[in-house]
Motif scaffolding. Structure first.
Motif, PDB file in Angstrom:
ATOM      1  N   LEU A   1       0.868  -1.172   0.000  1.00 54.52           N
ATOM      2  CA  LEU A   1       0.000   0.000   0.000  1.00 54.52           C
ATOM      3  C   LEU A   1       0.905   1.222   0.000  1.00 54.52           C
ATOM      4  CD1 LEU A   1      -2.878   1.148   0.279  1.00 54.52           C
ATOM      5  CD2 LEU A   1      -2.550   1.050   2.753  1.00 54.52           C
ATOM      6  N   SER A   2       0.634   2.176  -0.904  1.00 52.83           N
ATOM      7  CA  SER A   2       1.517   3.343  -0.972  1.00 52.83           C
ATOM      8  C   SER A   2       0.724   4.636  -1.156  1.00 52.83           C
ATOM      9  CB  SER A   2       2.553   3.185  -2.084  1.00 52.83           C
ATOM     10  OG  SER A   2       1.933   2.910  -3.309  1.00 52.83           O
ATOM     11  N   PRO A   3       0.640   5.449  -0.110  1.00 53.64           N
ATOM     12  CA  PRO A   3       0.117   6.808  -0.271  1.00 53.64           C
ATOM     13  C   PRO A   3       1.195   7.682  -0.926  1.00 53.64           C
ATOM     14  CG  PRO A   3       0.740   6.421   2.008  1.00 53.64           C
ATOM     15  CD  PRO A   3       0.969   5.136   1.268  1.00 53.64           C
ATOM     16  N   PHE A   4       0.762   8.665  -1.709  1.00 53.66           N
ATOM     17  CA  PHE A   4       1.729   9.508  -2.430  1.00 53.66           C
ATOM     18  C   PHE A   4       1.142  10.894  -2.620  1.00 53.66           C
ATOM     19  CE2 PHE A   4      -0.981   7.577  -5.562  1.00 53.66           C
ATOM     20  CZ  PHE A   4      -1.327   8.641  -6.373  1.00 53.66           C
ATOM     21  N   ILE A   5       2.009  11.807  -3.022  1.00 57.16           N
ATOM     22  CA  ILE A   5       1.602  13.148  -3.436  1.00 57.16           C
ATOM     23  C   ILE A   5       2.187  13.366  -4.832  1.00 57.16           C
ATOM     24  CG2 ILE A   5       3.549  14.277  -2.285  1.00 57.16           C
ATOM     25  CD1 ILE A   5       1.508  16.598  -1.704  1.00 57.16           C
ATOM     26  N   GLY A   6       1.409  13.947  -5.726  1.00 53.82           N
ATOM     27  CA  GLY A   6       1.848  14.111  -7.103  1.00 53.82           C
ATOM     28  C   GLY A   6       1.946  15.567  -7.519  1.00 53.82           C
ATOM     29  N   PHE A   7       2.940  15.839  -8.359  1.00 56.91           N
ATOM     30  CA  PHE A   7       3.169  17.174  -8.913  1.00 56.91           C
ATOM     31  C   PHE A   7       3.247  17.006 -10.421  1.00 56.91           C
ATOM     32  CE2 PHE A   7       5.317  16.611  -4.892  1.00 56.91           C
ATOM     33  CZ  PHE A   7       4.803  17.647  -4.129  1.00 56.91           C
TER      34      PHE A   7
ATOM     35  N   HIS B   1      -1.530  18.197 -24.313  1.00 58.78           N
ATOM     36  CA  HIS B   1      -1.365  16.756 -24.500  1.00 58.78           C
ATOM     37  C   HIS B   1      -0.121  16.160 -23.851  1.00 58.78           C
ATOM     38  CE1 HIS B   1      -4.754  16.737 -27.185  1.00 58.78           C
ATOM     39  NE2 HIS B   1      -4.217  17.765 -27.825  1.00 58.78           N
ATOM     40  N   PHE B   2       0.772  16.988 -23.322  1.00 58.38           N
ATOM     41  CA  PHE B   2       2.012  16.466 -22.755  1.00 58.38           C
ATOM     42  C   PHE B   2       2.245  17.031 -21.361  1.00 58.38           C
ATOM     43  CE2 PHE B   2       2.518  16.391 -27.320  1.00 58.38           C
ATOM     44  CZ  PHE B   2       2.867  15.062 -27.517  1.00 58.38           C
ATOM     45  N   SER B   3       2.781  16.175 -20.496  1.00 57.59           N
ATOM     46  CA  SER B   3       3.080  16.619 -19.137  1.00 57.59           C
ATOM     47  C   SER B   3       4.310  15.898 -18.623  1.00 57.59           C
ATOM     48  CB  SER B   3       1.891  16.335 -18.209  1.00 57.59           C
ATOM     49  OG  SER B   3       1.725  14.933 -18.046  1.00 57.59           O
ATOM     50  N   ILE B   4       4.846  16.445 -17.548  1.00 57.51           N
ATOM     51  CA  ILE B   4       5.925  15.795 -16.816  1.00 57.51           C
ATOM     52  C   ILE B   4       5.496  15.828 -15.347  1.00 57.51           C
ATOM     53  CG2 ILE B   4       7.291  17.896 -16.595  1.00 57.51           C
ATOM     54  CD1 ILE B   4       9.774  16.006 -16.957  1.00 57.51           C
ATOM     55  N   SER B   5       5.702  14.724 -14.648  1.00 54.77           N
ATOM     56  CA  SER B   5       5.242  14.662 -13.265  1.00 54.77           C
ATOM     57  C   SER B   5       6.172  13.807 -12.416  1.00 54.77           C
ATOM     58  CB  SER B   5       3.821  14.092 -13.207  1.00 54.77           C
ATOM     59  OG  SER B   5       3.785  12.780 -13.718  1.00 54.77           O
ATOM     60  N   THR B   6       5.963  13.911 -11.122  1.00 56.78           N
ATOM     61  CA  THR B   6       6.666  13.070 -10.161  1.00 56.78           C
ATOM     62  C   THR B   6       5.694  12.759  -9.030  1.00 56.78           C
ATOM     63  OG1 THR B   6       8.675  12.784  -8.852  1.00 56.78           O
ATOM     64  CG2 THR B   6       7.687  14.973  -8.850  1.00 56.78           C
ATOM     65  N   GLU B   7       5.848  11.589  -8.416  1.00 59.05           N
ATOM     66  CA  GLU B   7       4.922  11.134  -7.382  1.00 59.05           C
ATOM     67  C   GLU B   7       5.673  10.467  -6.232  1.00 59.05           C
ATOM     68  OE1 GLU B   7       2.331   8.492  -9.480  1.00 59.05           O
ATOM     69  OE2 GLU B   7       1.206  10.123 -10.406  1.00 59.05           O
ATOM     70  N   PRO B   8       6.364  11.235  -5.395  1.00 58.06           N
ATOM     71  CA  PRO B   8       7.032  10.606  -4.249  1.00 58.06           C
ATOM     72  C   PRO B   8       6.002  10.073  -3.256  1.00 58.06           C
ATOM     73  CG  PRO B   8       7.193  12.994  -4.128  1.00 58.06           C
ATOM     74  CD  PRO B   8       6.560  12.673  -5.445  1.00 58.06           C
ATOM     75  N   GLY B   9       6.352   8.960  -2.621  1.00 53.12           N
ATOM     76  CA  GLY B   9       5.410   8.362  -1.682  1.00 53.12           C
ATOM     77  C   GLY B   9       6.100   7.460  -0.682  1.00 53.12           C
ATOM     78  N   LEU B  10       5.282   6.809   0.100  1.00 54.60           N
ATOM     79  CA  LEU B  10       5.743   5.861   1.109  1.00 54.60           C
ATOM     80  C   LEU B  10       5.123   4.515   0.795  1.00 54.60           C
ATOM     81  CD1 LEU B  10       7.134   5.294   3.887  1.00 54.60           C
ATOM     82  CD2 LEU B  10       4.916   5.805   4.922  1.00 54.60           C
TER      83      LEU B  10
END
Length: 190
Positions: A130-136, A143-152
């Motif tokens: 199980l991993s909660p995360f926050i996304g940016f 049509h294009f994006s860049i993101s990151t999702e650090p979590g535990l």
């Protein structure tokens, strides 16, 4: 291992697909429902080593402008002398909590499961997490994006060896890990 040229081939293929469906993909609120993403960290080599907890391919489906159901897959097969098979899948939900220009901020959680096995051995490793995360997420354009999702990640792991008569042939334990720190996901929305 997937090469950089293979990642570029996939990216250009997805661009073509996105452009062909872009006009019909949005609903009456004007948001695009589908996002396919891939882990770009390995391709652009910002960091030397990735965690084995990262997924290579992602899919998000927006059920409304701020909520999405999501999935991810990581698959690896090595047919060398020490052949091995790894398969990890995840499903989850995320909810956008803030918009600022091209930025989207969201949070959510995933349930994941996986299997590692060596065909020449009776050893198997199983995991359920199980991993909660926050996304940016930053929209480069519609049509294009860049993101990151650090979590535990909190993961229940089980090792089993059926190749022995030892009654202690398996072991179960819990692991916790910070995941996806520094990972970049290139997203294509349609």
């Amino acid at each position: 291992m997937i090469t950089r040229s293979f990642h570029l081939f996939i990216a250009f293929s997805l661009i073509i697909i996105t452009e062909s469906f872009a006009q019909q993909a949005g609903d009456s609120d004007g948001y695009l429902k589908h996002q396919i993403g891939f882990n770009a960290t390995e391709s652009i080599r910002l960091f030397e080593e990735e965690s084995d907890k990262t997924y290579k391919l992602y899919y998000r489906h927006k059920v409304n402008p701020t909520t999405a159901i999501r999935s991810g897959i990581n698959y690896r097969m090595d047919s060398s002398g020490n052949s091995m098979l790894e398969l990890d899948l995840k499903v989850g939900l995320d909810k956008e909590f803030k918009r600022s220009g091209n930025w989207r901020f969201y949070a959510g959680g995933d349930i994941s499961g996986g299997l590692e096995k060596v065909p020449s051995s009776a050893r198997r490793n199983y995991q359920l997490g199980l991993s909660p995360f926050i996304g940016f997420l930053y929209h480069i354009d519609e049509h294009f994006s860049i993101s990151t999702e650090p979590g535990l990640l909190v993961e229940l792991r089980r090792f089993k060896n059926t190749d022995t008569f030892n009654p202690d042939n398996s072991e179960t334990w819990v692991e916790m890990d910070l995941i996806n720190v520094g990972q970049l996901i290139i997203g294509i929305h349609f």
